[in-house]
Design a protein around this motif. Structure first.
Motif, PDB file in Angstrom:
ATOM      1  N   SER A 144      12.631 -13.058  57.668  1.00  0.00           N
ATOM      2  CA  SER A 144      14.019 -12.661  57.909  1.00  0.00           C
ATOM      3  C   SER A 144      14.811 -13.807  58.521  1.00  0.00           C
ATOM      4  O   SER A 144      16.000 -13.958  58.264  1.00  0.00           O
ATOM      5  CB  SER A 144      14.073 -11.414  58.789  1.00  0.00           C
ATOM      6  N   GLY A 145      14.139 -14.645  59.278  1.00  0.00           N
ATOM      7  CA  GLY A 145      14.834 -15.770  59.902  1.00  0.00           C
ATOM      8  C   GLY A 145      15.372 -16.730  58.852  1.00  0.00           C
ATOM      9  O   GLY A 145      16.561 -17.080  58.850  1.00  0.00           O
ATOM     10  N   TYR A 146      14.506 -17.121  57.913  1.00  0.00           N
ATOM     11  CA  TYR A 146      14.973 -18.043  56.869  1.00  0.00           C
ATOM     12  C   TYR A 146      16.021 -17.373  55.980  1.00  0.00           C
ATOM     13  O   TYR A 146      16.977 -18.004  55.548  1.00  0.00           O
ATOM     14  CB  TYR A 146      13.795 -18.557  56.046  1.00  0.00           C
ATOM     15  N   ALA A 147      15.821 -16.101  55.703  1.00  0.00           N
ATOM     16  CA  ALA A 147      16.802 -15.406  54.859  1.00  0.00           C
ATOM     17  C   ALA A 147      18.169 -15.390  55.546  1.00  0.00           C
ATOM     18  O   ALA A 147      19.204 -15.567  54.896  1.00  0.00           O
ATOM     19  CB  ALA A 147      16.332 -13.988  54.566  1.00  0.00           C
ATOM     20  N   GLN A 148      18.168 -15.213  56.866  1.00  0.00           N
ATOM     21  CA  GLN A 148      19.452 -15.200  57.574  1.00  0.00           C
ATOM     22  C   GLN A 148      20.089 -16.580  57.610  1.00  0.00           C
ATOM     23  O   GLN A 148      21.302 -16.712  57.517  1.00  0.00           O
ATOM     24  CB  GLN A 148      19.263 -14.674  58.993  1.00  0.00           C
ATOM     25  N   LEU A 149      19.246 -17.606  57.739  1.00  0.00           N
ATOM     26  CA  LEU A 149      19.794 -18.969  57.709  1.00  0.00           C
ATOM     27  C   LEU A 149      20.398 -19.257  56.329  1.00  0.00           C
ATOM     28  O   LEU A 149      21.449 -19.866  56.204  1.00  0.00           O
ATOM     29  CB  LEU A 149      18.705 -19.996  58.028  1.00  0.00           C
ATOM     30  N   LEU A 150      19.690 -18.773  55.306  1.00  0.00           N
ATOM     31  CA  LEU A 150      20.158 -18.959  53.937  1.00  0.00           C
ATOM     32  C   LEU A 150      21.488 -18.234  53.713  1.00  0.00           C
ATOM     33  O   LEU A 150      22.386 -18.729  53.036  1.00  0.00           O
ATOM     34  CB  LEU A 150      19.092 -18.382  52.998  1.00  0.00           C
ATOM     35  N   GLN A 151      21.595 -17.075  54.334  1.00  0.00           N
ATOM     36  CA  GLN A 151      22.776 -16.240  54.140  1.00  0.00           C
ATOM     37  C   GLN A 151      24.059 -16.959  54.572  1.00  0.00           C
ATOM     38  O   GLN A 151      25.111 -16.750  53.992  1.00  0.00           O
ATOM     39  CB  GLN A 151      22.603 -14.960  54.975  1.00  0.00           C
ATOM     40  N   VAL A 152      23.951 -17.795  55.592  1.00  0.00           N
ATOM     41  CA  VAL A 152      25.162 -18.487  56.069  1.00  0.00           C
ATOM     42  C   VAL A 152      25.222 -19.928  55.560  1.00  0.00           C
ATOM     43  O   VAL A 152      26.075 -20.703  55.972  1.00  0.00           O
ATOM     44  CB  VAL A 152      25.233 -18.480  57.613  1.00  0.00           C
ATOM     45  N   SER A 153      24.291 -20.287  54.644  1.00  0.00           N
ATOM     46  CA  SER A 153      24.283 -21.665  54.141  1.00  0.00           C
ATOM     47  C   SER A 153      25.451 -21.896  53.182  1.00  0.00           C
ATOM     48  O   SER A 153      25.750 -21.051  52.336  1.00  0.00           O
ATOM     49  CB  SER A 153      22.951 -21.908  53.435  1.00  0.00           C
ATOM     50  N   PRO A 154      26.117 -23.043  53.267  1.00  0.00           N
ATOM     51  CA  PRO A 154      27.231 -23.334  52.355  1.00  0.00           C
ATOM     52  C   PRO A 154      26.771 -23.500  50.905  1.00  0.00           C
ATOM     53  O   PRO A 154      27.562 -23.388  49.976  1.00  0.00           O
ATOM     54  CB  PRO A 154      27.819 -24.639  52.903  1.00  0.00           C
ATOM     55  N   ASP A 155      25.457 -23.757  50.701  1.00  0.00           N
ATOM     56  CA  ASP A 155      24.963 -23.945  49.330  1.00  0.00           C
ATOM     57  C   ASP A 155      24.772 -22.635  48.581  1.00  0.00           C
ATOM     58  O   ASP A 155      24.497 -22.636  47.385  1.00  0.00           O
ATOM     59  CB  ASP A 155      23.605 -24.671  49.361  1.00  0.00           C
ATOM     60  N   LEU A 156      24.876 -21.536  49.279  1.00  0.00           N
ATOM     61  CA  LEU A 156      24.662 -20.244  48.627  1.00  0.00           C
ATOM     62  C   LEU A 156      25.998 -19.788  48.060  1.00  0.00           C
ATOM     63  O   LEU A 156      26.814 -19.202  48.766  1.00  0.00           O
ATOM     64  CB  LEU A 156      24.150 -19.246  49.667  1.00  0.00           C
ATOM     65  N   ASN A 157      26.243 -20.085  46.764  1.00  0.00           N
ATOM     66  CA  ASN A 157      27.607 -19.816  46.336  1.00  0.00           C
ATOM     67  C   ASN A 157      27.764 -18.809  45.205  1.00  0.00           C
ATOM     68  O   ASN A 157      28.872 -18.511  44.818  1.00  0.00           O
ATOM     69  CB  ASN A 157      28.366 -21.116  46.031  1.00  0.00           C
ATOM     70  N   THR A 158      26.659 -18.286  44.660  1.00  0.00           N
ATOM     71  CA  THR A 158      26.906 -17.256  43.644  1.00  0.00           C
ATOM     72  C   THR A 158      26.648 -15.868  44.261  1.00  0.00           C
ATOM     73  O   THR A 158      25.854 -15.730  45.180  1.00  0.00           O
ATOM     74  CB  THR A 158      25.978 -17.406  42.417  1.00  0.00           C
ATOM     75  N   GLU A 159      27.356 -14.905  43.711  1.00  0.00           N
ATOM     76  CA  GLU A 159      27.238 -13.525  44.196  1.00  0.00           C
ATOM     77  C   GLU A 159      25.793 -13.032  44.015  1.00  0.00           C
ATOM     78  O   GLU A 159      25.253 -12.325  44.857  1.00  0.00           O
ATOM     79  CB  GLU A 159      28.211 -12.648  43.405  1.00  0.00           C
ATOM     80  N   ARG A 160      25.174 -13.464  42.883  1.00  0.00           N
ATOM     81  CA  ARG A 160      23.819 -13.005  42.583  1.00  0.00           C
ATOM     82  C   ARG A 160      22.830 -13.505  43.648  1.00  0.00           C
ATOM     83  O   ARG A 160      21.990 -12.761  44.130  1.00  0.00           O
ATOM     84  CB  ARG A 160      23.412 -13.550  41.205  1.00  0.00           C
ATOM     85  N   ASP A 161      22.974 -14.776  44.044  1.00  0.00           N
ATOM     86  CA  ASP A 161      22.073 -15.318  45.069  1.00  0.00           C
ATOM     87  C   ASP A 161      22.288 -14.629  46.411  1.00  0.00           C
ATOM     88  O   ASP A 161      21.347 -14.324  47.130  1.00  0.00           O
ATOM     89  CB  ASP A 161      22.310 -16.833  45.238  1.00  0.00           C
TER      90      ASP A 161
END
Ligand SMILES: Nc1ncnc2c1ncn2[C@@H]1O[C@H](COP(=O)(O)OP(=O)(O)OP(=O)(O)O)[C@@H](O)[C@H]1O
Ligand SMILES: [Mg+2]
Length: 494
Positions: A144-161
């Motif tokens: 959950s920690g990495y998923a939360q970090l990913l959630q606020v990452s600027p590289d996460l830019n598609t709705e599907r991701d």
């Protein structure tokens, strides 16, 4: 051998419910007044075995037929009457002209035996749970920690991701709830008991409860403003409410009324029936207008792993967890239900005289940056990297170490003093408490925050973060511990 002579009255005066049967058809010739007091016992003519539950009645017939010609007394145990939920022991003897049978009520003995079996089951589940929970919590914190970090990452830019990350978070939250459930069930969760106002805990849980049950159920809250305080862990009380509310929701798929009530209760002579001492209690009652439970389900509802739900829908641990938590606080659970009449649960906790502290709302973690130096000791490498990354995002300088020894070395080599030691409680080659002591010997002002899955320790005296935790929870707790130091030193100097 005796001769049956009913007119003499000897048989009538027996204290135990007793019968005389004919040898050939095992029908009741006559029974005494104690027998007639039992529900649904016919005076004569009925087949004796038919008074009992079908599975027992076959056993009883075979037993009576096997008396043969011997005049010795024979005993058969564990016979359940059809018309009452009592369990009897049968004593039978061949006499001239028939068979005499007496019944001894063994219900209490059977219940005690059943409780003992239950306790055994609870113990073994507890051992299993504590065995896996430690490692499992580490894994969940990482996921959950990495998923939360990913959630606020600027590289996460598609709705599907974004939605994929959200699903990972949701699933890990469910898994975390389940470990929490197992741990409180097995009483291995570190207790953080505080003085609580139950009505306030219920209020704070309301928005989550509303989301849990959906709009088709009419949720009503009845809080007694004078309901007193109890001493308990907030998470435990919330878990009790959630487990009972979820059960009520599941019982009313087509809607209904669900009432949550908090009140003061004074137990007198009735306390013994619940296994409690007489005195003042605070009750949380959860009542629904669902289908209720038939006697069989009601009897087994609190049994660990008993569920009437389909595979994957329920583990059958909800109610046993509720009972286990209540017992931890010298409380109890009462259930009133009948088929077609809904279910009413009442959880009682001993009332105490102290008044609960007003809790200050903690500020959002995102608004809590820092620039301090944190020494992190955690033996699990993936978890270590996750914590480091999460803290660095908030601006902290993090020294990461995989053991107590490495941590002490890192502190020595560091040019600036360490502000906070963030350490796992248990690590191979030296535990967190010892590490804290050693570090404090050189740097007395260092603040300490322990993290751990569970160790059964009572951590109410030291700052403590329970795994699994999320990066925002970590940031908030770290900030809280660091600021507590400031307040203390300001007090000391001013
Ligand atoms: N409010 C209720 N109304 C009717 N039946 C209930 C109610 N609460 C519990 N039960 C019965 O008691 C059983 C055991 O409940 P329990 O909460 O222990 O397990 P579960 O709900 O089946 O599974 P889990 O809570 O582990 O997901 C349920 O399966 C259901 O048959
Ligand atoms: Mg349940």
């Amino acid at each position: 051998m005796y001769e049956i002579c009913d007119s003499s009255g000897w048989f009538e005066s027996w204290m135990l419910p007793s019968f005389v049967l004919d040898c050939d058809h095992l029908r009741v010739i006559v029974c005494n007044s104690a027998a007639r007091e039992l529900p649904a016992i016919a005076d004569s003519g009925a087949s004796f075995a038919s008074y009992f539950e079908p599975e027992d009645s076959k056993r009883i017939t075979a037993f009576l037929q096997s008396l043969g010609t011997a005049a010795e007394i024979q005993i058969l145990t564990g016979c359940k009457l059809r018309s009452a939920s009592s369990v009897f022991e049968l004593t039978a003897q061949l006499v001239k002209g028939g068979i005499t049978v007496s019944l001894r009520d063994m219900t209490r003995e059977y219940e005690l035996e059943e409780q003992l079996r239950q306790a055994e089951k609870v113990r073994s589940v507890g051992m299993l749970a504590s065995g896996i929970a430690h490692d499992f919590n580490n894994l969940l914190t990482i996921i959950s920690g990495y998923a939360q970090l990913l959630q606020v990452s600027p590289d996460l830019n598609t709705e599907r991701d974004r939605s994929a990350v959200e699903q990972v978070l949701k699933a890990s939250q469910r898994a975390a709830d389940l470990t929490g459930q197992l741990l409180s069930f097995s009483r291995k969760r570190p207790l953080q008991p505080v003085v609580l106002n139950v009505a306030r805990v219920v209020e704070q849980t309301m928005s989550m409860l509303r989301r849990l049950i959906g709009a088709h159920i009419d949720l009503r809250i009845l809080q007694d403003p004078l309901a007193g305080s109890i001493r308990a862990d907030v998470a435990h009380i919330q878990q009790i409410v959630i487990n009972l509310v979820v059960n009520a929701r599941d019982a009313m798929p087509d809607g209904g009324i669900l009432i949550i009530e908090t009140s003061n209760v004074k137990l007198g002579a009735d306390a013994g029936a619940l296994g409690l001492n007489p005195g003042p209690y605070v009750a949380i009652s959860i009542t629904d207008t669902g289908p209720g439970m038939d006697p069989e389900t009601r009897l087994r509802a609190f049994e660990p792993f008993f569920t009437t739900k389909t595979e994957g829908q329920g583990t059958g641990l909800g109610l046993s967890t509720v009972a286990s938590i209540a017992a931890q606080y010298q409380g109890a659970v009462e259930l009133v239900t009948q088929a077609g009449q809904g279910a009413a649960f009442r959880v009682l906790f001993p009332r105490i005289d102290e008044v609960a502290d007003e809790e200050e709302p903690s500020p959002a973690a995102e608004t809590l940056p820092g620039n301090e130096t944190i020494l992190l000791a955690e033996d699990d490498a993936t978890l270590r990297s996750m914590i480091k990354a999460a803290l660095e995002r908030h601006g902290y300088h993090v020294l990461a170490a995989g053991s107590a020894r490495e941590a002490l070395q890192a502190a020595e080599l560091c040019a600036v003093p360490v502000d906070l030691l963030l350490t796992d409680l248990v690590m191979p080659g030296g535990n967190g408490t010892e590490l804290a002591e050693q570090l404090r010997a050189g740097q007395p002002s260092v603040k300490v925050l322990f993290i751990s899955g569970y160790e059964g320790a009572d951590c109410s005296s030291a700052p403590y973060l329970q795994k699994p935790f999320s990066p925002p929870e970590l940031a908030a707790k770290v900030r809280e511990v660091l600021d507590a130091r400031r307040a203390e030193s300001q007090n000391a100097t001013g």
